[in-house]
Design a protein around this motif. Sequence first.
Motif, PDB file in Angstrom:
ATOM      1  N   PHE A   2       0.845  -1.197   0.000  1.00 33.17           N
ATOM      2  CA  PHE A   2       0.000   0.000   0.000  1.00 33.17           C
ATOM      3  C   PHE A   2       0.872   1.237   0.000  1.00 33.17           C
ATOM      4  O   PHE A   2       1.985   1.240   0.537  1.00 33.17           O
ATOM      5  N   HIS A   3       0.342   2.305  -0.569  1.00 35.63           N
ATOM      6  CA  HIS A   3       1.005   3.607  -0.561  1.00 35.63           C
ATOM      7  C   HIS A   3       0.053   4.604   0.084  1.00 35.63           C
ATOM      8  O   HIS A   3      -1.146   4.634  -0.257  1.00 35.63           O
ATOM      9  N   GLN A   4       0.578   5.392   0.999  1.00 41.80           N
ATOM     10  CA  GLN A   4      -0.243   6.407   1.651  1.00 41.80           C
ATOM     11  C   GLN A   4       0.464   7.753   1.604  1.00 41.80           C
ATOM     12  O   GLN A   4       1.564   7.901   2.135  1.00 41.80           O
ATOM     13  N   ARG A   5      -0.184   8.717   0.968  1.00 38.22           N
ATOM     14  CA  ARG A   5       0.340  10.081   0.950  1.00 38.22           C
ATOM     15  C   ARG A   5      -0.164  10.797   2.196  1.00 38.22           C
ATOM     16  O   ARG A   5      -1.205  10.413   2.754  1.00 38.22           O
ATOM     17  N   PRO A   6       0.524  11.825   2.639  1.00 37.88           N
ATOM     18  CA  PRO A   6       0.091  12.559   3.843  1.00 37.88           C
ATOM     19  C   PRO A   6      -1.342  13.046   3.706  1.00 37.88           C
ATOM     20  O   PRO A   6      -1.719  13.639   2.688  1.00 37.88           O
ATOM     21  N   GLY A   7      -2.138  12.768   4.725  1.00 40.44           N
ATOM     22  CA  GLY A   7      -3.515  13.227   4.759  1.00 40.44           C
ATOM     23  C   GLY A   7      -4.472  12.448   3.885  1.00 40.44           C
ATOM     24  O   GLY A   7      -5.645  12.821   3.759  1.00 40.44           O
ATOM     25  N   GLN A   8      -3.983  11.372   3.262  1.00 49.48           N
ATOM     26  CA  GLN A   8      -4.840  10.583   2.379  1.00 49.48           C
ATOM     27  C   GLN A   8      -5.019   9.166   2.904  1.00 49.48           C
ATOM     28  O   GLN A   8      -4.285   8.699   3.780  1.00 49.48           O
ATOM     29  N   SER A   9      -6.003   8.490   2.339  1.00 48.58           N
ATOM     30  CA  SER A   9      -6.211   7.080   2.663  1.00 48.58           C
ATOM     31  C   SER A   9      -5.153   6.237   1.969  1.00 48.58           C
ATOM     32  O   SER A   9      -4.572   6.657   0.957  1.00 48.58           O
ATOM     33  N   PRO A  10      -4.907   5.045   2.478  1.00 46.88           N
ATOM     34  CA  PRO A  10      -3.989   4.148   1.768  1.00 46.88           C
ATOM     35  C   PRO A  10      -4.551   3.762   0.409  1.00 46.88           C
ATOM     36  O   PRO A  10      -5.770   3.756   0.198  1.00 46.88           O
ATOM     37  N   ARG A  11      -3.645   3.444  -0.506  1.00 45.63           N
ATOM     38  CA  ARG A  11      -4.020   2.944  -1.817  1.00 45.63           C
ATOM     39  C   ARG A  11      -3.272   1.634  -2.032  1.00 45.63           C
ATOM     40  O   ARG A  11      -2.052   1.572  -1.846  1.00 45.63           O
ATOM     41  N   ARG A  12      -4.014   0.605  -2.412  1.00 45.40           N
ATOM     42  CA  ARG A  12      -3.334  -0.665  -2.676  1.00 45.40           C
ATOM     43  C   ARG A  12      -2.670  -0.616  -4.036  1.00 45.40           C
ATOM     44  O   ARG A  12      -3.281  -0.218  -5.038  1.00 45.40           O
ATOM     45  N   LEU A  13      -1.420  -1.045  -4.085  1.00 48.03           N
ATOM     46  CA  LEU A  13      -0.643  -1.073  -5.324  1.00 48.03           C
ATOM     47  C   LEU A  13      -0.500  -2.484  -5.875  1.00 48.03           C
ATOM     48  O   LEU A  13      -0.611  -2.710  -7.087  1.00 48.03           O
ATOM     49  N   ILE A  14      -0.203  -3.406  -4.977  1.00 44.06           N
ATOM     50  CA  ILE A  14       0.152  -4.777  -5.340  1.00 44.06           C
ATOM     51  C   ILE A  14      -0.654  -5.733  -4.461  1.00 44.06           C
ATOM     52  O   ILE A  14      -0.816  -5.484  -3.262  1.00 44.06           O
ATOM     53  N   TYR A  15      -1.136  -6.838  -5.043  1.00 49.03           N
ATOM     54  CA  TYR A  15      -1.779  -7.874  -4.261  1.00 49.03           C
ATOM     55  C   TYR A  15      -1.249  -9.241  -4.675  1.00 49.03           C
ATOM     56  O   TYR A  15      -0.749  -9.410  -5.790  1.00 49.03           O
ATOM     57  N   LYS A  16      -1.367 -10.190  -3.765  1.00 46.74           N
ATOM     58  CA  LYS A  16      -0.836 -11.550  -3.985  1.00 46.74           C
ATOM     59  C   LYS A  16       0.580 -11.495  -4.558  1.00 46.74           C
ATOM     60  O   LYS A  16       0.871 -12.075  -5.601  1.00 46.74           O
ATOM     61  N   VAL A  17       1.413 -10.761  -3.864  1.00 47.64           N
ATOM     62  CA  VAL A  17       2.868 -10.657  -4.060  1.00 47.64           C
ATOM     63  C   VAL A  17       3.288  -9.810  -5.257  1.00 47.64           C
ATOM     64  O   VAL A  17       4.135  -8.927  -5.116  1.00 47.64           O
ATOM     65  N   PHE A  18       2.696 -10.071  -6.438  1.00 48.90           N
ATOM     66  CA  PHE A  18       3.260  -9.417  -7.633  1.00 48.90           C
ATOM     67  C   PHE A  18       2.205  -8.846  -8.584  1.00 48.90           C
ATOM     68  O   PHE A  18       2.546  -8.328  -9.651  1.00 48.90           O
ATOM     69  N   ASN A  19       0.926  -8.933  -8.234  1.00 45.12           N
ATOM     70  CA  ASN A  19      -0.136  -8.447  -9.121  1.00 45.12           C
ATOM     71  C   ASN A  19      -0.400  -6.963  -8.892  1.00 45.12           C
ATOM     72  O   ASN A  19      -0.726  -6.551  -7.777  1.00 45.12           O
ATOM     73  N   ARG A  20      -0.278  -6.173  -9.966  1.00 42.63           N
ATOM     74  CA  ARG A  20      -0.555  -4.734  -9.844  1.00 42.63           C
ATOM     75  C   ARG A  20      -2.048  -4.476  -9.910  1.00 42.63           C
ATOM     76  O   ARG A  20      -2.752  -5.046 -10.758  1.00 42.63           O
ATOM     77  N   TRP A  70     -10.925   2.005  -0.106  1.00 37.38           N
ATOM     78  CA  TRP A  70     -10.885   2.629   1.219  1.00 37.38           C
ATOM     79  C   TRP A  70     -11.764   3.880   1.225  1.00 37.38           C
ATOM     80  O   TRP A  70     -11.864   4.585   0.221  1.00 37.38           O
ATOM     81  N   GLY A  71     -12.338   4.160   2.368  1.00 38.67           N
ATOM     82  CA  GLY A  71     -12.980   5.443   2.544  1.00 38.67           C
ATOM     83  C   GLY A  71     -11.947   6.485   2.943  1.00 38.67           C
ATOM     84  O   GLY A  71     -10.750   6.180   3.057  1.00 38.67           O
ATOM     85  N   ARG A  72     -12.401   7.703   3.167  1.00 43.58           N
ATOM     86  CA  ARG A  72     -11.496   8.784   3.571  1.00 43.58           C
ATOM     87  C   ARG A  72     -11.206   8.767   5.071  1.00 43.58           C
ATOM     88  O   ARG A  72     -10.281   9.429   5.523  1.00 43.58           O
ATOM     89  N   GLY A  73     -12.023   8.033   5.811  1.00 43.51           N
ATOM     90  CA  GLY A  73     -11.795   7.908   7.236  1.00 43.51           C
ATOM     91  C   GLY A  73     -12.594   8.891   8.064  1.00 43.51           C
ATOM     92  O   GLY A  73     -13.042   9.938   7.568  1.00 43.51           O
ATOM     93  N   THR A  74     -12.797   8.541   9.320  1.00 39.17           N
ATOM     94  CA  THR A  74     -13.455   9.425  10.279  1.00 39.17           C
ATOM     95  C   THR A  74     -12.640   9.401  11.564  1.00 39.17           C
ATOM     96  O   THR A  74     -12.208   8.336  12.021  1.00 39.17           O
ATOM     97  N   LEU A  75     -12.397  10.589  12.121  1.00 39.95           N
ATOM     98  CA  LEU A  75     -11.521  10.710  13.286  1.00 39.95           C
ATOM     99  C   LEU A  75     -12.303  10.484  14.576  1.00 39.95           C
ATOM    100  O   LEU A  75     -13.339  11.119  14.804  1.00 39.95           O
ATOM    101  N   VAL A  76     -11.784   9.582  15.387  1.00 46.38           N
ATOM    102  CA  VAL A  76     -12.335   9.343  16.723  1.00 46.38           C
ATOM    103  C   VAL A  76     -11.289   9.800  17.739  1.00 46.38           C
ATOM    104  O   VAL A  76     -10.156   9.326  17.712  1.00 46.38           O
ATOM    105  N   THR A  77     -11.687  10.726  18.597  1.00 48.17           N
ATOM    106  CA  THR A  77     -10.796  11.239  19.628  1.00 48.17           C
ATOM    107  C   THR A  77     -11.392  10.922  20.992  1.00 48.17           C
ATOM    108  O   THR A  77     -12.512  11.357  21.292  1.00 48.17           O
ATOM    109  N   VAL A  78     -10.672  10.160  21.777  1.00 50.38           N
ATOM    110  CA  VAL A  78     -11.134   9.793  23.110  1.00 50.38           C
ATOM    111  C   VAL A  78     -10.330  10.602  24.118  1.00 50.38           C
ATOM    112  O   VAL A  78      -9.128  10.394  24.293  1.00 50.38           O
ATOM    113  N   SER A  79     -11.010  11.528  24.747  1.00 50.30           N
ATOM    114  CA  SER A  79     -10.324  12.431  25.675  1.00 50.30           C
ATOM    115  C   SER A  79     -11.329  13.062  26.624  1.00 50.30           C
ATOM    116  O   SER A  79     -12.486  13.295  26.248  1.00 50.30           O
TER     117      SER A  79
END
Lengths: 112, 114
Positions: free
Chosen positions: A41-59, B104-113
């Motif tokens: 998986f690849h995740q950029r800052p502030g973003q959700s993960p993105r799957r790149l590869i599955y079952k070892v070598f499948n794009r 994947w969704g964009r997510g929802t933040l849960v803050t326990v405080s």
Amino acid sequence: DVVMTQSPLSLPVTLGQPASISCRSSQSFVFSDGNTYLSWFHQRPGQSPRRLIYKVFNRDSGVPDRFSGSGSGTDFTLRISRVEAEDVGVYYCMQGSHWPWTFGQGTKVEIK
Amino acid sequence: EVQLVESGGGLIQPGGSLRLSCAASGSTISGFSMNWARQAPGKGLEWVAYIMGSDDVIYYAESVKGRFTISKDIAKNSLYLQMNSLSAEDTAVYYCARSSGLYWGRGTLVTVSS
């Protein structure tokens, strides 16, 4: 639990140059159907993960062919043939054969 | 195009309860494995719960077993996560995911405080 260990944890790369991330598991994780459910998986800052590869070598669909996965048993590798600016972020390997599915710690890729 | 939209996060006191929802569109959730995953601030990813099939095979991470309950409503094409006895360690962005992380969704933040 299957422990996934990535290296390096930080990877400074030069644009246009290749990059490689290693992922080692604490045990083999072949599922009962014979498949090894190792994903990247690849995740950029502030973003959700993105799957790149599955079952070892499948794009996954839409993933550039500069990304490739390989490996078997307990030793897996993600390679980027020529790093582009959009490839920065954190990369995670994940085993999805045995619950709990487990991720590696993540490898942060940044441009030098 | 498959879309997953989480809702229900927010600030909750320790010991409290929260119910997260994930509305799916573009494809039915029936027949696919559905998951909740979470990511604590500045940390890595953790799968929290899994549900699959018409007979609802369900798994939980040890860290949430006995406190969290995953469920789905096929008619509403939605996934849920009931979270009880929340603690600061549960603070995270919670993601809904389908098909072993293909979507994947964009997510929802849960803050326990307090």
